[in-house]
Structure formats: C-alpha cells, structure tokens
Design a protein around this motif. Sequence first.
Motif, PDB file in Angstrom:
ATOM      1  N   VAL A 162       0.765  -1.222   0.064  1.00 59.40           N
ATOM      2  CA  VAL A 162      -0.020   0.104   0.062  1.00 59.40           C
ATOM      3  C   VAL A 162       0.914   1.290  -0.055  1.00 59.40           C
ATOM      4  O   VAL A 162       0.634   2.246  -0.662  1.00 59.40           O
ATOM      5  CB  VAL A 162      -0.975  -0.120   1.079  1.00 59.40           C
ATOM      6  N   ALA A 163       2.006   1.256   0.639  1.00 60.85           N
ATOM      7  CA  ALA A 163       2.755   2.434   0.965  1.00 60.85           C
ATOM      8  C   ALA A 163       3.481   2.931  -0.280  1.00 60.85           C
ATOM      9  O   ALA A 163       3.664   3.811  -0.752  1.00 60.85           O
ATOM     10  CB  ALA A 163       3.895   1.970   2.071  1.00 60.85           C
ATOM     11  N   ARG A 164       3.944   1.645  -1.308  1.00 54.90           N
ATOM     12  CA  ARG A 164       4.534   1.763  -2.493  1.00 54.90           C
ATOM     13  C   ARG A 164       3.659   2.399  -3.628  1.00 54.90           C
ATOM     14  O   ARG A 164       4.002   3.229  -4.311  1.00 54.90           O
ATOM     15  CB  ARG A 164       5.117   0.369  -2.948  1.00 54.90           C
ATOM     16  N   ARG A 165       2.644   1.997  -3.573  1.00 57.97           N
ATOM     17  CA  ARG A 165       1.274   2.315  -4.499  1.00 57.97           C
ATOM     18  C   ARG A 165       1.257   3.997  -4.059  1.00 57.97           C
ATOM     19  O   ARG A 165       1.064   4.646  -5.032  1.00 57.97           O
ATOM     20  CB  ARG A 165       0.127   1.737  -4.425  1.00 57.97           C
ATOM     21  N   LEU A 166       1.051   4.315  -2.688  1.00 57.02           N
ATOM     22  CA  LEU A 166       0.542   5.619  -2.206  1.00 57.02           C
ATOM     23  C   LEU A 166       1.734   6.549  -2.767  1.00 57.02           C
ATOM     24  O   LEU A 166       1.537   7.620  -3.257  1.00 57.02           O
ATOM     25  CB  LEU A 166       0.368   5.677  -0.699  1.00 57.02           C
ATOM     26  N   ARG A 167       3.076   6.112  -2.487  1.00 54.50           N
ATOM     27  CA  ARG A 167       4.233   6.988  -2.949  1.00 54.50           C
ATOM     28  C   ARG A 167       4.374   7.151  -4.562  1.00 54.50           C
ATOM     29  O   ARG A 167       4.561   8.202  -4.930  1.00 54.50           O
ATOM     30  CB  ARG A 167       5.548   6.290  -2.609  1.00 54.50           C
ATOM     31  N   ALA A 168       3.922   6.174  -5.286  1.00 49.50           N
ATOM     32  CA  ALA A 168       3.925   6.189  -6.632  1.00 49.50           C
ATOM     33  C   ALA A 168       2.818   7.303  -7.078  1.00 49.50           C
ATOM     34  O   ALA A 168       3.234   8.240  -8.105  1.00 49.50           O
ATOM     35  CB  ALA A 168       3.484   5.115  -7.488  1.00 49.50           C
ATOM     36  N   GLU A 169       1.686   7.334  -6.549  1.00 49.52           N
ATOM     37  CA  GLU A 169       0.836   8.338  -6.656  1.00 49.52           C
ATOM     38  C   GLU A 169       1.369   9.814  -6.574  1.00 49.52           C
ATOM     39  O   GLU A 169       0.923  10.674  -7.346  1.00 49.52           O
ATOM     40  CB  GLU A 169      -0.604   8.101  -6.085  1.00 49.52           C
ATOM     41  N   ALA A 170       1.871   9.775  -5.306  1.00 54.05           N
ATOM     42  CA  ALA A 170       2.485  11.250  -4.753  1.00 54.05           C
ATOM     43  C   ALA A 170       3.294  11.711  -5.874  1.00 54.05           C
ATOM     44  O   ALA A 170       3.356  13.022  -6.265  1.00 54.05           O
ATOM     45  CB  ALA A 170       3.003  11.125  -3.437  1.00 54.05           C
ATOM     46  N   VAL A 171       4.230  10.741  -6.110  1.00 54.62           N
ATOM     47  CA  VAL A 171       5.276  11.425  -7.338  1.00 54.62           C
ATOM     48  C   VAL A 171       4.672  11.704  -8.666  1.00 54.62           C
ATOM     49  O   VAL A 171       4.956  12.864  -9.216  1.00 54.62           O
ATOM     50  CB  VAL A 171       6.107  10.071  -7.377  1.00 54.62           C
ATOM     51  N   ASP A 172       3.772  11.061  -9.087  1.00 53.68           N
ATOM     52  CA  ASP A 172       3.019  11.112 -10.343  1.00 53.68           C
ATOM     53  C   ASP A 172       2.199  12.453 -10.015  1.00 53.68           C
ATOM     54  O   ASP A 172       2.182  13.197 -11.135  1.00 53.68           O
ATOM     55  CB  ASP A 172       2.083  10.028 -10.585  1.00 53.68           C
ATOM     56  N   VAL A 173       1.460  12.606  -8.973  1.00 53.92           N
ATOM     57  CA  VAL A 173       0.749  14.026  -8.926  1.00 53.92           C
ATOM     58  C   VAL A 173       1.347  15.251  -8.797  1.00 53.92           C
ATOM     59  O   VAL A 173       0.932  16.037  -9.145  1.00 53.92           O
ATOM     60  CB  VAL A 173      -0.667  13.572  -7.867  1.00 53.92           C
ATOM     61  N   LEU A 174       2.129  15.117  -7.894  1.00 55.46           N
ATOM     62  CA  LEU A 174       2.859  16.095  -7.306  1.00 55.46           C
ATOM     63  C   LEU A 174       4.473  16.570  -7.677  1.00 55.46           C
ATOM     64  O   LEU A 174       4.628  17.615  -7.755  1.00 55.46           O
ATOM     65  CB  LEU A 174       2.944  16.108  -5.631  1.00 55.46           C
TER      66      LEU A 174
ATOM     67  N   MET B 186       5.115  10.298   2.502  1.00 52.09           N
ATOM     68  CA  MET B 186       5.412   9.004   1.961  1.00 52.09           C
ATOM     69  C   MET B 186       6.340   9.092   0.647  1.00 52.09           C
ATOM     70  O   MET B 186       7.136   8.236   0.152  1.00 52.09           O
ATOM     71  CB  MET B 186       4.108   8.384   1.294  1.00 52.09           C
ATOM     72  N   ARG B 187       6.025  10.323  -0.074  1.00 55.49           N
ATOM     73  CA  ARG B 187       6.731  10.651  -1.475  1.00 55.49           C
ATOM     74  C   ARG B 187       8.336  10.788  -0.847  1.00 55.49           C
ATOM     75  O   ARG B 187       9.071  10.405  -1.477  1.00 55.49           O
ATOM     76  CB  ARG B 187       6.413  11.914  -1.916  1.00 55.49           C
ATOM     77  N   ASP B 188       8.474  11.498   0.144  1.00 56.31           N
ATOM     78  CA  ASP B 188       9.877  11.841   0.619  1.00 56.31           C
ATOM     79  C   ASP B 188      10.571  10.851   1.432  1.00 56.31           C
ATOM     80  O   ASP B 188      12.073  10.965   1.486  1.00 56.31           O
ATOM     81  CB  ASP B 188       9.965  13.530   1.094  1.00 56.31           C
ATOM     82  N   LEU B 189      10.120  10.345   2.149  1.00 53.23           N
ATOM     83  CA  LEU B 189      10.653   9.462   3.416  1.00 53.23           C
ATOM     84  C   LEU B 189      10.040   8.152   3.431  1.00 53.23           C
ATOM     85  O   LEU B 189       8.941   7.916   2.943  1.00 53.23           O
ATOM     86  CB  LEU B 189      10.476  10.208   4.889  1.00 53.23           C
ATOM     87  N   ARG B 190      10.943   7.261   4.232  1.00 46.84           N
ATOM     88  CA  ARG B 190      10.368   5.726   4.531  1.00 46.84           C
ATOM     89  C   ARG B 190      10.342   5.716   5.912  1.00 46.84           C
ATOM     90  O   ARG B 190      11.470   5.928   6.470  1.00 46.84           O
ATOM     91  CB  ARG B 190      10.994   4.889   3.728  1.00 46.84           C
ATOM     92  N   LEU B 191       9.167   5.462   6.755  1.00 41.19           N
ATOM     93  CA  LEU B 191       9.246   5.322   8.210  1.00 41.19           C
ATOM     94  C   LEU B 191       8.933   4.166   8.562  1.00 41.19           C
ATOM     95  O   LEU B 191       8.064   3.494   7.928  1.00 41.19           O
ATOM     96  CB  LEU B 191       8.250   6.378   8.779  1.00 41.19           C
TER      97      LEU B 191
ATOM     98  N   PRO C 186      15.512   7.512   3.861  1.00 42.55           N
ATOM     99  CA  PRO C 186      15.303   8.023   2.736  1.00 42.55           C
ATOM    100  C   PRO C 186      14.110   7.444   1.843  1.00 42.55           C
ATOM    101  O   PRO C 186      13.965   6.167   2.212  1.00 42.55           O
ATOM    102  CB  PRO C 186      16.493   8.069   1.858  1.00 42.55           C
ATOM    103  N   ALA C 187      13.356   7.907   1.025  1.00 41.01           N
ATOM    104  CA  ALA C 187      12.239   7.366   0.226  1.00 41.01           C
ATOM    105  C   ALA C 187      12.780   6.376  -0.628  1.00 41.01           C
ATOM    106  O   ALA C 187      12.235   5.195  -0.957  1.00 41.01           O
ATOM    107  CB  ALA C 187      11.478   8.113  -0.450  1.00 41.01           C
ATOM    108  N   SER C 188      13.974   6.521  -1.344  1.00 39.95           N
ATOM    109  CA  SER C 188      14.395   5.636  -2.423  1.00 39.95           C
ATOM    110  C   SER C 188      15.190   4.312  -1.618  1.00 39.95           C
ATOM    111  O   SER C 188      15.746   4.602  -0.579  1.00 39.95           O
ATOM    112  CB  SER C 188      15.481   6.146  -3.203  1.00 39.95           C
TER     113      SER C 188
END
Length: 456
Positions: free
Chosen positions: A289-301, A421-426, A454-456
């Motif tokens: 779920v986190a990966r999909r959310l991050r992908a959306e944030a990168v795509d939209v923002l 979620m776009r910028d970090l991983r917790l 880091p997110a990556s």
Amino acid sequence: MTVLAGASSRVRRVPPGPPRSATPRLLRQLFTDRLALMSSTASVYGDVARIAIGPKALYLVNGPDAAKHVLADNHANYHKGIGLVEAKKVIGDGLLTSEGELWRRQRALIQPAFQHKRIAAQAGAVAQEAGGLVARLREHIGAGPVEMTREMTGLTLGVLGRTLLDSDLGDLESIGHAFEAVQDQAMFEAVTLSMVPAWLPLPRQSRFRRARAELRNVVDDLIEAGVRRARQDGGPEAGADVLSSLIDSAGGQRGGLRDELTTLLLAGHETTASTLSWALHLLDRHPGVARRLRAEAVDVLGDRLPEFADLRRLTYTGMVVQEVLRLYPPVWLLPRVALADDEIGGYHVPAGADVVVCPYTMHRHPGHWQDPGRFDPERFAPDRPVTRPRYAYMPFGGGPRFCVGSNLGTMEAVFTIAVLMRDLRLTGVPGRRVVAEPMLSLRVRGGLPMTVHPAS
C-alpha cells in the motif's frame, strides 16, 4: 432478553447483554480494555445491547439504523454523555459539550470558517506545514527513532494556528501533554462514576490540575494576542480567522470565549494527529500500500507541495485515509444521555440512560464490511458501488453534530501522508507492540517511535 410491563401495560423489551455475574469481568475491561468490552458485547449481543456494571447501565449502539435514530432522527432527545460531561471541567461549554440554543449559536459562528472556499484558501498553509515536517524529519535520517505521535501533534497544532487562529502554536508542545492529562482524568472519572474526588493529592489529579492551569494560561495568552491584533487592524471585524470572530462575538465576556478556544485547541489537533499516527503505523505494516501511495504522490505532485486541486487527484491517498478512519476512528465513541424514554431498534431505553454509539465496532461490523479487520483501501475505490447503510461508516459522527472540521482534517491528512510517503520511509521499532488507547480520542498508547529513512 428481558421484558418489562409499563404503566400502560405495553410490553417493553430490554436489550440483551452480559449477565450480572459478569460484572467483575466487565469492570476490569472498563478500566483496562474498553475496546474489547465494546467489541465482545457487540459481537455477542448485536446492534443494541445493555451493559450493566454496578449501579450503571450502558446502552451500546452498534447498528447503523439505531445510530441514525440517536444521532439524527431523534437527536433532540439526546445530550452529550459520559466522558464529555467530565471533560467540561476543562473545556466548559464549548462546541463539543454545549447543548440547545447555545450550541446552535456556537455552530453558526464557527461554520463559516469551514466553508469550501475557506478550506481551499487554507490549502497552502497545510501543505507548507507538511513540508516543514518533512524537513525536520530529514534531520533524523540515520539517527535513532523519532516519536511520531509528538511530531503529528506539532504538525496539527501548526496547521490549527495558521488556518484558524492566526497564531503560531508550533512551539506550544505543552498543549499536547496538557490535553493528555485532561483526557486521562476525564476517562478516569467516567469509569469510576466520579466517585474519586478531584481534589485528592493523587498523581493523576495533580497532573490534571497542572494541565488545567497550563491550558488556561495558553488560551488567555491567545485571547490577549487576538485582542491586540484586532485593535491594530481597526476592530475585530477586520480579522478573517476564527479567533477574531470569537472575540467579536464574546463582547468582552471571557468565560465563553475561553471555553470555545479550549475546545477548538483539543478538537482541532487531537483527532487528526491520531489519524496520522495510525496511518503511519498501517503503512509500515503494509508496504505494498505504501509503495502505491508513494507512486501516486510522485505522479501527481512531482517535487512540489500539494495544492487544493490535488486533493481530488490524490485518489488512492484519500482511499487510504478513509480506510485508516474506518479501522481507527479518532472519535471511537459518541456518548449520549437520553432525556426521555425512547425506543432504539425495538428496545426500551429509559430516561437518564447512558447511550453510547460506537463507530469503532460499527466500522468492524461483519454484516456491513467484508473481512472487517483487514486493512484494505480498495473498499473506498470511487468505482466500487456502495451498498452499506450511511451510518455504517461515521468517522466524523452524524446528524446535526457532524464534525464541522471534517473537510479541513481530511485535507490535512491527505496532504501530509502524500508528502511524507513521497519523500521519506518510516519504519516501526522491531518488537514494539502498537496498542490502541481509547480515551476521548483513539490514541496510540505510549506514542509511536519510528526510524526515518530516505524514500528511495
């Protein structure tokens, strides 16, 4: 089920519930595991149940139709109840606890601050606070765990100050600690039926008195600052924030103004901070779920901060927020007191009865949710038909007292999660159990330490 014969010889059905012999177990659960008490009662006894504990009886509402009756159809017969009554010792007659004509005036006064155009205008401030949170967390990459519940509280206080109060609350971390003490005392008084005097020199009571004094000082300072700004700007009407409107309406009467501000501070930060904490925990537990959310944030923002128009474009992020609110509704219990005899779901409820509508159990009702304990944002996909009743999902309450700040809180949660979620991983601390603590809100017990990567 028990039946009673009323004065008119009409048979009154008493809701089913645990037997009197279960009182020791119920008392123990009331003190130590209120969620288990509500969940087990709802599971065994259905949509309306009666929990008799000593001299008290709680009428648990766990069905959508019964909840609609209490909160909407016959809402005039129900005033705020157990827990919130005790909280009045601090928040007074603010919007959260007031009744009748006073509540209607307060609601009408604060409603304009949450209109669509005002929420849109506040999007920039919310996004900037989310960006500031990311910048602060970046400093902890490679270091030890960060207490994320405290960070979420700081974020939501910052948003509250900028969007509604025209004040800087970012350095008032003590507010969060003070409200923790207030909630602790309010819940303690509720489960002990207020039989332990607040003046006793016990640690809990002493902590509560200090917190009450601290909150009063904070609120008084906010009022003084607001009055000074109003004078400088040419009068209270010059301010567009809620604080200016409250000062204008108070007409010099500080008591009601203090109640309103204290309520706004509590409701304006606590619920969203809890939602964000649970979101971070669930996303850590569900990396897909986190990966999909991050992908959306990168795509939209891309690499920019979100804008108001992005709220509808961050579709999956919104679905995640809705599912978090389903599993861990911040307002997990809606307590009421029946003013007159009533009938809920075919069962008699006497005047003076404590009635509790429980979104936590409602959101996990197997009759309305498939595999209700599973974290599944797809439940809220826009193209998925909604067959559940309206009141099967009520993270912001229902009826006339539906949460006035729901849209602002949702935008705050969506923007913050997307940027984080776009910028970090917790990641959570290995071996640490994350446990829900049902107070006035549904908090993470003992905080949520997480390590920043880091997110990556």
